[in-house]
Motif scaffolding. Structure first.
Motif, PDB file in Angstrom:
ATOM      1  N   MET A  72       0.841  -1.199   0.000  1.00 23.26           N
ATOM      2  CA  MET A  72       0.000   0.000   0.000  1.00 23.26           C
ATOM      3  C   MET A  72       0.884   1.261   0.000  1.00 23.26           C
ATOM      4  SD  MET A  72      -3.379  -0.745   0.247  1.00 23.26           S
ATOM      5  CE  MET A  72      -4.224   0.473   1.252  1.00 23.26           C
ATOM      6  N   LYS A  73       0.539   2.212  -0.839  1.00 17.11           N
ATOM      7  CA  LYS A  73       1.276   3.463  -0.918  1.00 17.11           C
ATOM      8  C   LYS A  73       0.664   4.549  -0.028  1.00 17.11           C
ATOM      9  CE  LYS A  73       2.522   2.516  -5.731  1.00 17.11           C
ATOM     10  NZ  LYS A  73       2.398   2.971  -7.138  1.00 17.11           N
ATOM     11  N   SER A  74      -0.419   4.216   0.649  1.00 18.81           N
ATOM     12  CA  SER A  74      -1.141   5.190   1.449  1.00 18.81           C
ATOM     13  C   SER A  74      -0.264   5.768   2.552  1.00 18.81           C
ATOM     14  CB  SER A  74      -2.367   4.536   2.080  1.00 18.81           C
ATOM     15  OG  SER A  74      -2.949   5.388   3.038  1.00 18.81           O
ATOM     16  N   PRO A  75      -0.471   7.066   2.899  1.00 14.16           N
ATOM     17  CA  PRO A  75       0.273   7.669   4.000  1.00 14.16           C
ATOM     18  C   PRO A  75      -0.238   7.241   5.376  1.00 14.16           C
ATOM     19  CG  PRO A  75      -1.286   9.254   3.099  1.00 14.16           C
ATOM     20  CD  PRO A  75      -1.327   8.048   2.199  1.00 14.16           C
ATOM     21  N   PHE A  76      -1.391   6.563   5.436  1.00 13.51           N
ATOM     22  CA  PHE A  76      -1.948   6.153   6.716  1.00 13.51           C
ATOM     23  C   PHE A  76      -1.121   5.035   7.355  1.00 13.51           C
ATOM     24  CE2 PHE A  76      -5.964   7.841   4.913  1.00 13.51           C
ATOM     25  CZ  PHE A  76      -6.353   8.665   5.971  1.00 13.51           C
ATOM     26  N   THR A  77      -0.945   5.140   8.673  1.00 10.15           N
ATOM     27  CA  THR A  77      -0.557   3.974   9.459  1.00 10.15           C
ATOM     28  C   THR A  77      -1.828   3.178   9.714  1.00 10.15           C
ATOM     29  OG1 THR A  77       1.269   5.136  10.530  1.00 10.15           O
ATOM     30  CG2 THR A  77       0.382   3.214  11.679  1.00 10.15           C
ATOM     31  N   PHE A  78      -1.760   1.863   9.552  1.00  9.11           N
ATOM     32  CA  PHE A  78      -2.974   1.073   9.715  1.00  9.11           C
ATOM     33  C   PHE A  78      -2.638  -0.349  10.129  1.00  9.11           C
ATOM     34  CE2 PHE A  78      -1.611   0.310   5.401  1.00  9.11           C
ATOM     35  CZ  PHE A  78      -1.947  -1.021   5.137  1.00  9.11           C
ATOM     36  N   GLU A  79      -3.635  -1.024  10.686  1.00  8.39           N
ATOM     37  CA  GLU A  79      -3.553  -2.446  10.964  1.00  8.39           C
ATOM     38  C   GLU A  79      -4.506  -3.182  10.042  1.00  8.39           C
ATOM     39  OE1 GLU A  79      -4.075  -3.521  15.032  1.00  8.39           O
ATOM     40  OE2 GLU A  79      -2.080  -2.784  15.593  1.00  8.39           O
ATOM     41  N   HIS A  80      -4.096  -4.365   9.615  1.00 12.85           N
ATOM     42  CA  HIS A  80      -4.927  -5.149   8.689  1.00 12.85           C
ATOM     43  C   HIS A  80      -4.903  -6.602   9.114  1.00 12.85           C
ATOM     44  CE1 HIS A  80      -5.034  -7.632   4.815  1.00 12.85           C
ATOM     45  NE2 HIS A  80      -6.288  -7.301   5.076  1.00 12.85           N
ATOM     46  N   THR A  81      -6.083  -7.186   9.220  1.00 11.71           N
ATOM     47  CA  THR A  81      -6.179  -8.633   9.376  1.00 11.71           C
ATOM     48  C   THR A  81      -6.947  -9.180   8.175  1.00 11.71           C
ATOM     49  OG1 THR A  81      -8.212  -8.449  10.701  1.00 11.71           O
ATOM     50  CG2 THR A  81      -6.122  -8.566  11.892  1.00 11.71           C
ATOM     51  N   ALA A  82      -6.459 -10.293   7.644  1.00  3.78           N
ATOM     52  CA  ALA A  82      -7.059 -10.904   6.460  1.00  3.78           C
ATOM     53  C   ALA A  82      -7.810 -12.169   6.856  1.00  3.78           C
ATOM     54  CB  ALA A  82      -5.977 -11.238   5.443  1.00  3.78           C
ATOM     55  N   PRO A  83      -8.779 -12.573   6.046  1.00  5.28           N
ATOM     56  CA  PRO A  83      -9.473 -13.835   6.325  1.00  5.28           C
ATOM     57  C   PRO A  83      -8.490 -15.003   6.371  1.00  5.28           C
ATOM     58  CG  PRO A  83     -10.595 -12.588   4.608  1.00  5.28           C
ATOM     59  CD  PRO A  83      -9.296 -11.900   4.853  1.00  5.28           C
ATOM     60  N   LYS A  84      -8.734 -15.924   7.281  1.00  2.00           N
ATOM     61  CA  LYS A  84      -7.882 -17.103   7.370  1.00  2.00           C
ATOM     62  C   LYS A  84      -8.228 -18.097   6.264  1.00  2.00           C
ATOM     63  CE  LYS A  84      -6.982 -16.889  12.333  1.00  2.00           C
ATOM     64  NZ  LYS A  84      -7.083 -17.603  13.626  1.00  2.00           N
ATOM     65  N   GLU A  85      -7.232 -18.821   5.834  1.00  2.00           N
ATOM     66  CA  GLU A  85      -7.417 -19.885   4.850  1.00  2.00           C
ATOM     67  C   GLU A  85      -8.164 -19.377   3.608  1.00  2.00           C
ATOM     68  OE1 GLU A  85      -9.302 -23.126   6.838  1.00  2.00           O
ATOM     69  OE2 GLU A  85      -7.728 -23.321   8.347  1.00  2.00           O
ATOM     70  N   GLN A  86      -7.641 -18.323   3.025  1.00  2.00           N
ATOM     71  CA  GLN A  86      -8.268 -17.763   1.827  1.00  2.00           C
ATOM     72  C   GLN A  86      -8.159 -18.736   0.659  1.00  2.00           C
ATOM     73  OE1 GLN A  86      -7.609 -13.528   0.917  1.00  2.00           O
ATOM     74  NE2 GLN A  86      -6.356 -13.431   2.768  1.00  2.00           N
ATOM     75  N   GLU A  87      -9.225 -18.792  -0.092  1.00  2.00           N
ATOM     76  CA  GLU A  87      -9.253 -19.627  -1.289  1.00  2.00           C
ATOM     77  C   GLU A  87      -8.749 -18.835  -2.484  1.00  2.00           C
ATOM     78  OE1 GLU A  87     -13.084 -21.345  -1.927  1.00  2.00           O
ATOM     79  OE2 GLU A  87     -13.440 -21.641   0.212  1.00  2.00           O
ATOM     80  N   ALA A  88      -7.972 -19.467  -3.313  1.00  2.00           N
ATOM     81  CA  ALA A  88      -7.441 -18.795  -4.495  1.00  2.00           C
ATOM     82  C   ALA A  88      -8.582 -18.297  -5.374  1.00  2.00           C
ATOM     83  CB  ALA A  88      -6.555 -19.756  -5.281  1.00  2.00           C
ATOM     84  N   GLY A  89      -8.498 -17.045  -5.750  1.00  2.00           N
ATOM     85  CA  GLY A  89      -9.500 -16.463  -6.636  1.00  2.00           C
ATOM     86  C   GLY A  89     -10.755 -15.985  -5.947  1.00  2.00           C
ATOM     87  N   LYS A  90     -10.911 -16.245  -4.659  1.00  2.00           N
ATOM     88  CA  LYS A  90     -12.120 -15.825  -3.945  1.00  2.00           C
ATOM     89  C   LYS A  90     -11.930 -14.424  -3.372  1.00  2.00           C
ATOM     90  CE  LYS A  90     -15.347 -17.148  -0.280  1.00  2.00           C
ATOM     91  NZ  LYS A  90     -15.740 -18.167   0.736  1.00  2.00           N
TER      92      LYS A  90
END
Length: 214
Positions: free
Chosen positions: A1-19
């Motif tokens: 990310m090129k954004s100037p914001f400091t941020f926290e991100h959590t992603a879904p676990k066990e993501q399926e390819a293409g979903k």
């Protein structure tokens, strides 16, 4: 990310390819930080992208997204600029992560709620699937001067404590009424407490999000 914001991100676990997955963008209150709100959505962390942004202005003991000229009146130049920066952050996140662009939500508390109530008019129903505003308000200049995108049928959840001595309960009612006038699909929750998020409100937030990703 090129954004100037400091941020926290959590992603879904066990993501399926293409979903692609839903995403919620969190905006904290004055004097807080990016660690404040994610706990509200712990139940959804396995299924959603959750982004929590830090305001760029130092405001002890934490940070702020904007400053006020007067009570309930944001500094217009700073406020409008931060709205555009958040819009750009959301757009970049959609391009960068496995986000379903039809299932994007914003959630804010206090001054973050002022932004969460503003962003639907900037992004419109084309980009947002819903907005959640907790103990906030809709700034007057947004109502009166912004060129607004349609929010017809947009799900909007607004909660406000009847004993809120930080931002008046009436401001929550006024935001509710304005959104209803714009034909949004408004859920309004009043509660017997002050400036905060009760367990009952948290449960309604989860219910609202689950309802509107189907």
């Amino acid at each position: 990310m090129k954004s100037p914001f400091t941020f926290e991100h959590t992603a879904p676990k066990e993501q399926e390819a293409g979903k692609l997955y839903p995403a919620v963008f969190l905006l904290h209150g004055m004097g807080s930080n990016e660690k404040d709100l994610p706990g509200l959505l712990t139940e959804l962390q396995d299924e959603y992208h959750i982004f929590s942004l830090r305001g760029p202005i130092t405001q002890a003991p934490g940070y702020a997204f904007f400053i006020d000229e007067d009570f309930g009146k944001p500094d217009r130049q700073i406020f409008d600029k931060i709205v555009l920066h958040i819009q750009a952050f959301i757009e970049e996140a959609i391009q960068t992560y496995s986000i379903d662009a039809t299932k994007v939500f914003v959630l804010g508390f206090s001054q973050g709620a002022a932004l969460a109530e503003t962003l639907p008019f900037v992004l419109g129903v084309e980009r947002l699937a819903g907005a959640i505003a907790l103990s906030g308000y809709l700034p007057g200049h947004v109502k009166e001067e912004y060129s607004k995108r349609s929010v017809v049928s947009l799900p909007v959840f607004i909660s406000h404590g009847k004993m809120d001595y930080v931002l008046p309960y009436q401001w929550g009612e006024e935001a509710r009424d304005f959104y209803k006038d714009q034909q949004a699909n408004v859920t309004f929750m009043a509660f017997e407490d002050g400036h905060g998020v009760t367990p009952e409100v948290q449960r309604e937030i989860i219910r609202f999000l689950k309802q509107h990703i189907s």
